[in-house]
Motif scaffolding. Structure first.
Motif, PDB file in Angstrom:
ATOM      1  N   ARG A   1      43.073  13.317  36.134  1.00 38.83           N
ATOM      2  CA  ARG A   1      43.295  13.863  34.794  1.00 38.83           C
ATOM      3  C   ARG A   1      42.487  15.126  34.589  1.00 38.83           C
ATOM      4  O   ARG A   1      41.260  15.124  34.740  1.00 38.83           O
ATOM      5  CB  ARG A   1      42.915  12.830  33.729  1.00 38.83           C
ATOM      6  CG  ARG A   1      43.911  11.666  33.658  1.00 38.83           C
ATOM      7  CD  ARG A   1      43.690  10.864  32.397  1.00 38.83           C
ATOM      8  NE  ARG A   1      43.880  11.694  31.205  1.00 38.83           N
ATOM      9  CZ  ARG A   1      43.683  11.259  29.966  1.00 38.83           C
ATOM     10  NH1 ARG A   1      43.291  10.007  29.755  1.00 38.83           N
ATOM     11  NH2 ARG A   1      43.871  12.071  28.950  1.00 38.83           N
ATOM     12  N   SER A   2      43.164  16.202  34.244  1.00 41.29           N
ATOM     13  CA  SER A   2      42.464  17.486  34.046  1.00 41.29           C
ATOM     14  C   SER A   2      41.912  17.616  32.633  1.00 41.29           C
ATOM     15  O   SER A   2      40.989  18.376  32.403  1.00 41.29           O
ATOM     16  CB  SER A   2      43.426  18.646  34.302  1.00 41.29           C
ATOM     17  OG  SER A   2      44.402  18.717  33.257  1.00 41.29           O
ATOM     18  N   TYR A   3      42.500  16.896  31.695  1.00 33.62           N
ATOM     19  CA  TYR A   3      42.205  17.073  30.267  1.00 33.62           C
ATOM     20  C   TYR A   3      42.532  18.493  29.785  1.00 33.62           C
ATOM     21  O   TYR A   3      42.104  18.900  28.714  1.00 33.62           O
ATOM     22  CB  TYR A   3      40.754  16.713  29.934  1.00 33.62           C
ATOM     23  CG  TYR A   3      40.494  15.225  30.083  1.00 33.62           C
ATOM     24  CD1 TYR A   3      40.738  14.355  29.024  1.00 33.62           C
ATOM     25  CD2 TYR A   3      40.040  14.706  31.289  1.00 33.62           C
ATOM     26  CE1 TYR A   3      40.534  12.992  29.174  1.00 33.62           C
ATOM     27  CE2 TYR A   3      39.825  13.337  31.442  1.00 33.62           C
ATOM     28  CZ  TYR A   3      40.076  12.483  30.374  1.00 33.62           C
ATOM     29  OH  TYR A   3      39.878  11.142  30.512  1.00 33.62           O
ATOM     30  N   ASP A   4      43.269  19.240  30.607  1.00 31.66           N
ATOM     31  CA  ASP A   4      43.709  20.570  30.184  1.00 31.66           C
ATOM     32  C   ASP A   4      45.100  20.454  29.594  1.00 31.66           C
ATOM     33  O   ASP A   4      46.023  19.926  30.227  1.00 31.66           O
ATOM     34  CB  ASP A   4      43.723  21.543  31.369  1.00 31.66           C
ATOM     35  CG  ASP A   4      42.319  21.946  31.767  1.00 31.66           C
ATOM     36  OD1 ASP A   4      41.477  22.117  30.866  1.00 31.66           O
ATOM     37  OD2 ASP A   4      42.045  22.068  32.972  1.00 31.66           O
ATOM     38  N   LEU A   5      45.225  20.960  28.402  1.00 32.08           N
ATOM     39  CA  LEU A   5      46.490  20.896  27.690  1.00 32.08           C
ATOM     40  C   LEU A   5      47.229  22.213  27.896  1.00 32.08           C
ATOM     41  O   LEU A   5      46.663  23.283  27.640  1.00 32.08           O
ATOM     42  CB  LEU A   5      46.222  20.678  26.204  1.00 32.08           C
ATOM     43  CG  LEU A   5      47.425  20.194  25.427  1.00 32.08           C
ATOM     44  CD1 LEU A   5      47.573  18.689  25.618  1.00 32.08           C
ATOM     45  CD2 LEU A   5      47.285  20.525  23.967  1.00 32.08           C
ATOM     46  N   ILE A   6      48.450  22.135  28.370  1.00 29.87           N
ATOM     47  CA  ILE A   6      49.188  23.367  28.663  1.00 29.87           C
ATOM     48  C   ILE A   6      50.541  23.361  27.967  1.00 29.87           C
ATOM     49  O   ILE A   6      51.059  22.315  27.581  1.00 29.87           O
ATOM     50  CB  ILE A   6      49.384  23.565  30.178  1.00 29.87           C
ATOM     51  CG1 ILE A   6      50.271  22.441  30.763  1.00 29.87           C
ATOM     52  CG2 ILE A   6      48.064  23.632  30.912  1.00 29.87           C
ATOM     53  CD1 ILE A   6      51.702  22.839  30.972  1.00 29.87           C
TER      54      ILE A   6
ATOM     55  N   ALA B   1      57.623  22.455  26.881  1.00 33.95           N
ATOM     56  CA  ALA B   1      56.869  21.211  27.036  1.00 33.95           C
ATOM     57  C   ALA B   1      55.385  21.476  26.846  1.00 33.95           C
ATOM     58  O   ALA B   1      54.855  22.499  27.292  1.00 33.95           O
ATOM     59  CB  ALA B   1      57.131  20.606  28.407  1.00 33.95           C
ATOM     60  N   ILE B   2      54.723  20.550  26.149  1.00 34.32           N
ATOM     61  CA  ILE B   2      53.275  20.625  25.971  1.00 34.32           C
ATOM     62  C   ILE B   2      52.697  19.313  26.471  1.00 34.32           C
ATOM     63  O   ILE B   2      53.189  18.240  26.112  1.00 34.32           O
ATOM     64  CB  ILE B   2      52.904  20.846  24.494  1.00 34.32           C
ATOM     65  CG1 ILE B   2      53.292  22.256  24.071  1.00 34.32           C
ATOM     66  CG2 ILE B   2      51.404  20.616  24.266  1.00 34.32           C
ATOM     67  CD1 ILE B   2      52.937  22.590  22.630  1.00 34.32           C
ATOM     68  N   GLY B   3      51.684  19.376  27.312  1.00 30.94           N
ATOM     69  CA  GLY B   3      51.094  18.139  27.807  1.00 30.94           C
ATOM     70  C   GLY B   3      49.848  18.408  28.625  1.00 30.94           C
ATOM     71  O   GLY B   3      49.405  19.558  28.752  1.00 30.94           O
ATOM     72  N   GLU B   4      49.308  17.316  29.147  1.00 31.11           N
ATOM     73  CA  GLU B   4      48.103  17.417  29.971  1.00 31.11           C
ATOM     74  C   GLU B   4      48.518  17.455  31.436  1.00 31.11           C
ATOM     75  O   GLU B   4      49.360  16.680  31.873  1.00 31.11           O
ATOM     76  CB  GLU B   4      47.212  16.197  29.710  1.00 31.11           C
ATOM     77  CG  GLU B   4      45.961  16.193  30.585  1.00 31.11           C
ATOM     78  CD  GLU B   4      45.109  14.942  30.384  1.00 31.11           C
ATOM     79  OE1 GLU B   4      45.091  14.397  29.267  1.00 31.11           O
ATOM     80  OE2 GLU B   4      44.466  14.515  31.369  1.00 31.11           O
ATOM     81  N   LEU B   5      47.873  18.322  32.208  1.00 34.37           N
ATOM     82  CA  LEU B   5      48.158  18.394  33.638  1.00 34.37           C
ATOM     83  C   LEU B   5      47.343  17.346  34.388  1.00 34.37           C
ATOM     84  O   LEU B   5      46.159  17.130  34.106  1.00 34.37           O
ATOM     85  CB  LEU B   5      47.861  19.789  34.173  1.00 34.37           C
ATOM     86  CG  LEU B   5      48.959  20.813  33.882  1.00 34.37           C
ATOM     87  CD1 LEU B   5      48.483  22.222  34.137  1.00 34.37           C
ATOM     88  CD2 LEU B   5      50.224  20.511  34.711  1.00 34.37           C
ATOM     89  N   VAL B   6      48.011  16.717  35.336  1.00 37.14           N
ATOM     90  CA  VAL B   6      47.401  15.684  36.188  1.00 37.14           C
ATOM     91  C   VAL B   6      47.705  16.100  37.623  1.00 37.14           C
ATOM     92  O   VAL B   6      48.815  16.520  37.920  1.00 37.14           O
ATOM     93  CB  VAL B   6      48.042  14.316  35.863  1.00 37.14           C
ATOM     94  CG1 VAL B   6      47.631  13.275  36.892  1.00 37.14           C
ATOM     95  CG2 VAL B   6      47.651  13.876  34.450  1.00 37.14           C
TER      96      VAL B   6
END
Lengths: 453, 453
Positions: free
Chosen positions: B324-329, B304-309
């Motif tokens: 919203r972290s705006y970090d994509l993991i 899975a790829i997405g933004e962490l909240v």
């Protein structure tokens, strides 16, 4: 938290004083210190090869002493010995008396030679350092739950960094751990937004910070939220003109504190009356005053001038006995309406900073006081150009001084004032305002040694 | 110390894991988080005007939720809202939910606009932050009584400053609070003298520090005492070539951690197997993964790829819900021999750093990985020159890249590798080694925005 033998609180006493030990009479304090000193001597003999050897060299058993006066039979500890001890027995020296695995923190000081010196702390040591510092803050009017901004340097292992944060937490204040490294613009921005009631830092840095604020167009430092300031780590806070300038700049009370990296952040501090610094190290540090020439003890009574020598009490890691501070102090009072029983002192300078100019003793703090009184002709920034060996010169003292206005007139006016007020002859080299600016967050330099020593 | 509901220890569990909460199964963890989340929602509705208003805007009562999935019915919290909340209701914003006199510490982050953002902590908040960080350190092999050198910036109110010191004390390690501001020469001098077993800092700074050591003539960094390194605060530690370089430079294991100033220092960290970061915020932070386009939830499962909240649990001052972290993991694993039950992730970059080059997604970390693999032709230092609006461009991506040797040959080799490995077209502007050096202790800059946005 470990207990430190009943000498640490985490709650203020009622009223103006943090600890009851600040109020005890000299008989009771002497008894406490004699007991603590005897415990410490036997601890040193047991735990520290360095002190065991020093005791053997003078043929003196560790104790017990029958009176505090007997302490004078023990040898001094000098910074140079500590440096050698660290170098020959890393990481913490032969003087370190606690097992390494009980050391929870280490701080670093630069030392005069640029070779770092290392101080170690057990949990108990950290608590005693915080307790002494809490007494300093409390004396200056800092109170639990006040928001305080940290404006000493926070990095490099400086004792004014993390240990100050720990003292703030210990006494229940609220902390903005910002640090002088942040730069004036960011610090002022944070003060505007967060409205701390209090700040601590070096006097030269807080002067720079206030002036930066006033000149940056967004309003006056005196209109910001700061009500109380504690300054330390360099001479300045005890100089009346510097203090007056800071108090006006910030519209806040300014109180001085003083400590020694090797022992603790602060263990002398001013109360709300602001007439010199009271001792706050009761139970943790035993101070002696000695004649800087003969090194013989002098009573800590009004008018006495001498070098402070310190013995740590109850210190577990990197303890020091009869440690020479090289700080020259004057006892400026013995009674204070605040009720604290210790005399009040001012630091005059370093014994190794004292100069004898044609037979007259001169301390940098006295020069600074005269220059400050001539504001705005002199900005207050100056350097002593040490163009002679040792500390004595038969020539006029060469001073670089920041001035405003006509260079020659300013130089003459300063020379005249120094002669009139301190009875010394000086040759003043006038410099433009800003020429002697120290980098923010660093200690102000006072002596420029060109003697080739 | 306040208790934090049984979710904090001050002792490691047996073996390789600090907290038993790192080992619980998903059913038990979901139950814990659902309970904690319902407590938090009712706390926010009671204490925070900001969240009360946000709940009303979506017509949603604060709770209780019947399942964690219902959390998706609540609105996100965006950094811009927090900035506005701070500006309109100083000092700590309308989102602050604790009385000011219970706030014991405030930290400062610069934010992307340069306007500082402020985070507040009660004693309980500080303890939860330390607990999460302790789990990170412990996962990486740091152990109580290890001596650790602090090499993040210590000042400016940075959460990597004092809060890291507090976490070190919390878990019973021994601390050298030195800081990146000290400069490479002094830090290396201190490492030589004090022999810390561990260090933490930004990967680019630790790379600079190791190279400084090797080039300064006094011996190799790999011969110093450092055995374990934790890196964070910027991308790099998760990039295989960067990690390999750091591990070789220092002769030490390198593990990555990741957190968010707004919430806590670190709450994702690698274990000794080093295959991506496990979650360590159990009981304190509830993470969700969302699609950066649709913002709809995605399961945290392999690939899975997405933004962490993130939603803070039990946070008293400056709490955040669905932040919203705006970090994509990317989730890179779900089973780990260490026994931790959380999946492992890698941070790919900022969702706002992701570029779409002729329809192909590109993350800065992927560029860095390719460049590192071309060493020594490329030094690893580069900038994306953003000469287009938004995040999508139909032109080749303009990159400034530090190279060694022949400029034109190096540029062509890099362009070819990027096409082969990432399927993107790039225009490489070759620069001399050192041209893109970031100031020590600062985050490495990756994007140079010349779009005029």
């Amino acid at each position: 938290m470990s207990d430190v033998g009943g000498y640490a609180n985490r709650e203020p006493m009622d009223g103006d004083v943090w600890s009851k030990w600040e109020l005890v009479g000299s008989t009771e304090l002497d008894r406490l210190h004699l007991n603590r000193l005897n415990e410490q001597l036997s601890y040193l003999a047991r735990q520290s090869p360095f002190y065991r050897r020093k005791f053997e060299e003078v043929g003196r058993r560790a104790g017990p002493l029958k009176s505090l006066e007997e302490l004078a039979e023990f040898p001094f500890t000098d910074k140079a010995e500590i440096r050698d001890s660290l170098a020959s027995s890393p990481p913490l020296g032969e003087h370190c008396a606690a097992p390494l695995d009980t050391v929870v923190q280490r701080q670093v000081s630069s030392g005069t030679t640029g070779v770092p010196s290392y101080m170690a702390y057990t949990e108990r040591d950290l608590e005693s350092v915080s307790e002494m510092q809490a007494r300093c803050f409390y004396a200056a009017g800092f109170r639990p739950r006040n928001l305080v901004l940290h404006a000493f340097a926070m990095s490099k292992g400086f004792v004014g960094g993390l240990p100050m944060c720990q003292a703030v937490a210990y006494m229940g204040m609220s902390l903005l751990p910002v640090g002088a490294e942040s730069g004036a613009e960011r610090i002022i921005q944070i003060i505007r937004a967060q409205r701390p009631a209090a700040v601590f830092g070096a006097p030269s840095f807080l002067e720079y910070l206030g002036e930066f604020c006033n000149s940056s167009g967004g309003g006056q430092a005196s209109d910001l939220s700061i009500e109380r300031i504690v300054v330390g780590s360099e001479i300045g806070g005890g100089v009346p003109a510097t203090r007056a300038k800071l108090e006006t700049l910030w519209g806040a009370s300014v109180r001085e504190m003083y400590g020694l990296s090797d022992l603790a952040n602060g263990f002398w501090a001013e109360c709300r009356f602001g007439q010199g610094m009271h001792f706050t190290g009761q139970g943790f540090i035993h101070p002696e005053l000695v004649d800087p020439g003969t090194l013989q003890p002098i009573p800590l009574t009004s008018g006495a001038i001498g070098e402070l020598v310190y013995s740590a009490l109850g210190r577990e890691a990197t303890p020091l006995l009869r440690f020479r501070s090289y700080d020259l102090i004057e006892v400026v009072g013995e009674d204070c309406p605040c009720g604290r029983t210790s005399p009040q002192i001012r630091v005059l300078g370093r014994t190794d900073d004292m100069f004898i100019v044609r037979g007259i003793n001169v301390y940098p703090s006295a020069l600074k006081d005269v220059l400050n009184s001539l504001s705005p002709v002199a900005t207050g920034k100056f350097r002593i150009v040490k163009n002679f060996k040792g500390h004595s010169t038969a020539q006029p003292l060469h001073l670089k001084v920041e001035v405003t206005g006509d260079f020659q007139a300013a130089a003459r006016q300063i020379e005249t004032a120094l002669k009139a007020r301190l009875n010394i002859r000086a040759k003043v080299e006038p410099l433009e305002k800003g020429a002697l600016q120290d980098p923010p967050g660093t200690k102000a330099r006072i002596v420029e040694d060109v003697s080739g020593e």
